[in-house]
Design a protein around this motif. Structure first.
Motif, PDB file in Angstrom:
ATOM      1  N   GLU A  16     -65.764  52.441 -82.555  1.00 32.73           N
ATOM      2  CA  GLU A  16     -65.511  53.895 -82.590  1.00 32.73           C
ATOM      3  C   GLU A  16     -64.013  54.088 -82.685  1.00 32.73           C
ATOM      4  O   GLU A  16     -63.267  53.421 -81.962  1.00 32.73           O
ATOM      5  N   GLY A  34     -53.076  40.618 -83.271  1.00 28.78           N
ATOM      6  CA  GLY A  34     -51.849  41.339 -83.570  1.00 28.78           C
ATOM      7  C   GLY A  34     -51.923  42.807 -83.231  1.00 28.78           C
ATOM      8  O   GLY A  34     -52.818  43.243 -82.534  1.00 28.78           O
ATOM      9  N   GLY A  35     -50.977  43.478 -83.823  1.00 30.05           N
ATOM     10  CA  GLY A  35     -50.147  43.158 -84.969  1.00 30.05           C
ATOM     11  C   GLY A  35     -50.920  42.548 -86.157  1.00 30.05           C
ATOM     12  O   GLY A  35     -52.120  42.612 -86.246  1.00 30.05           O
ATOM     13  N   TYR A  44     -53.292  55.509 -86.437  1.00 29.32           N
ATOM     14  CA  TYR A  44     -54.234  55.510 -85.308  1.00 29.32           C
ATOM     15  C   TYR A  44     -53.981  54.374 -84.331  1.00 29.32           C
ATOM     16  O   TYR A  44     -54.629  54.293 -83.285  1.00 29.32           O
ATOM     17  N   GLY A  75     -59.426  42.799 -91.110  1.00 27.72           N
ATOM     18  CA  GLY A  75     -59.442  44.226 -90.761  1.00 27.72           C
ATOM     19  C   GLY A  75     -59.728  45.085 -91.978  1.00 27.72           C
ATOM     20  O   GLY A  75     -58.812  45.518 -92.671  1.00 27.72           O
ATOM     21  N   GLU A 133     -60.656  55.276 -81.674  1.00 24.05           N
ATOM     22  CA  GLU A 133     -60.072  55.838 -80.449  1.00 24.05           C
ATOM     23  C   GLU A 133     -58.747  56.464 -80.839  1.00 24.05           C
ATOM     24  O   GLU A 133     -57.885  55.786 -81.388  1.00 24.05           O
ATOM     25  N   ASN A 193     -54.820  41.003 -92.159  1.00 15.02           N
ATOM     26  CA  ASN A 193     -54.930  42.260 -92.915  1.00 15.02           C
ATOM     27  C   ASN A 193     -55.193  41.912 -94.375  1.00 15.02           C
ATOM     28  O   ASN A 193     -54.546  41.015 -94.917  1.00 15.02           O
ATOM     29  N   GLN A 216     -61.823  48.041 -91.917  1.00 15.12           N
ATOM     30  CA  GLN A 216     -61.869  49.413 -91.341  1.00 15.12           C
ATOM     31  C   GLN A 216     -62.798  50.331 -92.121  1.00 15.12           C
ATOM     32  O   GLN A 216     -63.655  50.980 -91.541  1.00 15.12           O
ATOM     33  N   ASP A 272     -63.895  43.810 -89.570  1.00 16.34           N
ATOM     34  CA  ASP A 272     -63.775  44.930 -88.627  1.00 16.34           C
ATOM     35  C   ASP A 272     -63.992  46.226 -89.382  1.00 16.34           C
ATOM     36  O   ASP A 272     -63.374  46.440 -90.433  1.00 16.34           O
ATOM     37  N   ARG A 275     -53.938  53.133 -94.215  1.00 22.05           N
ATOM     38  CA  ARG A 275     -54.053  51.708 -94.500  1.00 22.05           C
ATOM     39  C   ARG A 275     -53.404  51.383 -95.835  1.00 22.05           C
ATOM     40  O   ARG A 275     -53.419  52.192 -96.759  1.00 22.05           O
TER      41      ARG A 275
HETATM   42  C1  LIG Z   1     -55.556  44.424 -82.973  1.00 18.35           C
HETATM   43  S1  LIG Z   1     -56.183  45.229 -84.377  1.00 18.35           S
HETATM   44  C2  LIG Z   1     -55.261  44.301 -85.536  1.00 18.35           C
HETATM   45  C3  LIG Z   1     -55.905  44.009 -86.829  1.00 18.35           C
HETATM   46  C4  LIG Z   1     -55.088  44.093 -88.083  1.00 18.35           C
HETATM   47  N1  LIG Z   1     -53.704  44.291 -87.899  1.00 18.35           N
HETATM   48  C5  LIG Z   1     -55.601  45.245 -88.943  1.00 18.35           C
HETATM   49  O1  LIG Z   1     -55.015  46.295 -88.887  1.00 18.35           O
HETATM   50  O2  LIG Z   1     -56.573  45.023 -89.639  1.00 18.35           O
HETATM   51  C6  LIG Z   1     -57.838  44.643 -84.373  1.00 18.35           C
HETATM   52  C7  LIG Z   1     -58.877  45.673 -84.689  1.00 18.35           C
HETATM   53  O3  LIG Z   1     -58.903  46.682 -83.738  1.00 18.35           O
HETATM   54  C8  LIG Z   1     -59.471  47.838 -84.314  1.00 18.35           C
HETATM   55  N2  LIG Z   1     -58.674  49.010 -83.932  1.00 18.35           N
HETATM   56  C9  LIG Z   1     -57.347  49.128 -83.965  1.00 18.35           C
HETATM   57  N3  LIG Z   1     -56.964  50.353 -83.536  1.00 18.35           N
HETATM   58  C10 LIG Z   1     -58.103  51.026 -83.236  1.00 18.35           C
HETATM   59  C11 LIG Z   1     -58.391  52.332 -82.756  1.00 18.35           C
HETATM   60  N4  LIG Z   1     -57.422  53.209 -82.488  1.00 18.35           N
HETATM   61  N5  LIG Z   1     -59.694  52.672 -82.551  1.00 18.35           N
HETATM   62  C12 LIG Z   1     -60.673  51.788 -82.801  1.00 18.35           C
HETATM   63  N6  LIG Z   1     -60.465  50.549 -83.261  1.00 18.35           N
HETATM   64  C13 LIG Z   1     -59.196  50.166 -83.484  1.00 18.35           C
HETATM   65  C14 LIG Z   1     -59.473  47.651 -85.824  1.00 18.35           C
HETATM   66  O4  LIG Z   1     -60.796  47.519 -86.291  1.00 18.35           O
HETATM   67  C15 LIG Z   1     -58.693  46.378 -85.991  1.00 18.35           C
HETATM   68  O5  LIG Z   1     -59.145  45.619 -87.084  1.00 18.35           O
END
Ligand SMILES: C[S@@+](CC[C@H](N)C(=O)[O-])C[C@H]1O[C@@H](n2cnc3c(N)ncnc32)[C@H](O)[C@@H]1O
Ligand code: SF4
Length: 377
Positions: free
Chosen positions: A186, A63-64, A21, A115, A188, A92, A117, A154, A129
């Motif tokens: 949400e 990140g990443g 995702y 993260g 995306e 992570n 999720q 998150d 994951r």
């Molecule tokens: C920049 S990401 C990186 C975090 C870390 N690499 C991880 O995967 O836990 C930060 C947060 O954005 C959220 N996120 C990433 N992709 C998403 C998506 N397609 N829709 C909604 N939230 C998203 C997730 O909750 C994630 O923990």
């Protein structure tokens, strides 16, 4: 703004694997390039140092998977970044060992955004994951044991296969850990991606449930004593946090329209009405900085109107009043009155010597972007 930006974002793009995702600027593996990348980051920081204030308020390593970066390279980066009142790192769960947690603590990191999720194995599988529910719990405890007293989790909702009771259970599992802060997003799903292709009809079903899920998130977390301080963000109230303000200072700066410098591939900066985005290409980025040249960038000059509209849109995501002084041109006064009459906004006309202020009511905030769009002239 004079005096320089007080907020620094550092992008660390490497991940052990790519989750279906995810639409962030990420690169899988590349372990042999982490050191060169950090070298490039530090050169970019040096080239742009004068854009930063002498005293930096927040640093955010995103990140990443910042915690997947090769340990020696990460250590070098952390020891070279400016000192700041709040330093956050995204982690992570599967990367968090007791040794990593202690290393982060010793490196003056004071906030970790973990993260999670979801805590449901079938939903973690859909998201592709690596971490299992117990991996998340263990990571959280390793961080606590290392002395972290500001941990954010998150969560994502609207995942294919999710039910309202799955979401309630995820919120219960997250709350059971007692985090200081929670971000609930949400899902995306970008059109045209493999993930969207694989889950199309189920994503449509989830989209129909999104409003209800949002309600559940806000209700459950506010009932549990968390402050709903931004559309998707919650923190323990000061009464439950020994008087500490646990809002993310870094993200508050974005929502308040402050200037920030972003370094790394794909990173965005906004300073004094200019915005630029670094190339997302690793080779171009590292190559340019190896010659002490700025990396390829896309530039945008923000008009006063664009700045005003952005400030209103971001500012109204918060639970604090938005000062209208200087924003009259961006707002539709008749809409203000209309939304106040509908109980969606509180509008305080200016008492003598004070600026008029507006805030969305909880009901207005639940409706979110639509209400803000109505307010914009
Ligand atoms: C920049 S990401 C990186 C975090 C870390 N690499 C991880 O995967 O836990 C930060 C947060 O954005 C959220 N996120 C990433 N992709 C998403 C998506 N397609 N829709 C909604 N939230 C998203 C997730 O909750 C994630 O923990
Ligand atoms: S680990 Fe995080 S940043 Fe990396 S691909 Fe997965 S969601 Fe994206």
């Amino acid at each position: 703004m004079s005096g320089g930006a007080r907020h620094l974002y550092v992008h660390l793009p490497f991940c052990a694997h790519r989750c279906g995702y995810c639409d962030f600027v990420t690169l899988v593996g590349r372990n042999d390039q982490h050191e060169a990348y950090v070298e490039a980051l530090l050169t970019e920081l040096e080239l742009e140092r004068e854009l930063l204030a002498a005293s930096v308020e927040t640093v955010f390593l995103g990140g990443g998977t910042p915690t997947f970066t090769a340990p020696a390279a990460l250590a070098r980066l952390l020891s070279s970044l400016p000192v700041a009142a709040e330093v956050t790192v995204e982690a992570n769960p599967e990367t968090v060992t007791p040794a990593l947690a202690t290393f982060l603590r010793d490196a003056r990191i004071d906030r970790v955004s973990l993260g999670a999720q979801s805590f449901r194995p079938h939903l973690l599988a859909v998201l592709e994951r690596v971490a299992q529910p117990d991996t998340i719990r263990r990571a959280f405890h390793h961080l606590r044991d290392a002395g972290f007293d500001n941990i954010s989790l998150d969560l994502i909702y609207g995942i294919p296969g999710q039910s309202a009771s799955d979401l309630e259970a995820d919120l219960d599992d997250a709350l059971a850990l007692g985090p200081e802060h929670l971000s609930c997003y949400e899902l995306e799903a970008k059109p045209g991606t493999r993930f969207t292709h694989a889950h199309g009809p189920e994503l449509a079903r989830q989209a129909d449930a999104m409003e209800t899920y949002f309600e559940v998130v806000v209700q459950r977390l506010t009932d549990a004593g968390y402050r709903w301080y931004e559309t998707a963000n919650f923190c323990r109230t000061p009464e439950r946090a020994r008087g500490r303000d646990l809002r993310s200072r870094h993200n508050l700066a974005y929502w308040r329209g402050r200037d920030y410098l972003g370094i790394g591939i794909g990173a965005v900066s906004t300073i004094e009405g200019r915005r630029w985005r670094n190339s997302p290409r690793l080779a171009a980025y590292v190559g340019a900085l190896a010659c002490r040249q700025r990396p390829p960038r896309e530039h945008e000059l923000l008009t006063e109107e664009t700045r005003q509209r952005e400030h209103v849109m971001l500012g109204l995501r918060l639970d604090e009043p938005f000062e209208l002084a200087g924003y009259a041109d961006a707002l539709d006064e008749a809409a203000l009155d209309r939304l106040a009459a509908l109980g969606l906004a509180d509008f305080a006309r200016a008492p003598v010597g004070k600026a008029a202020r507006i805030a969305l009511t909880p009901r207005g905030r639940r409706l979110g972007g639509g209400v803000t769009a109505e307010l914009l002239a």
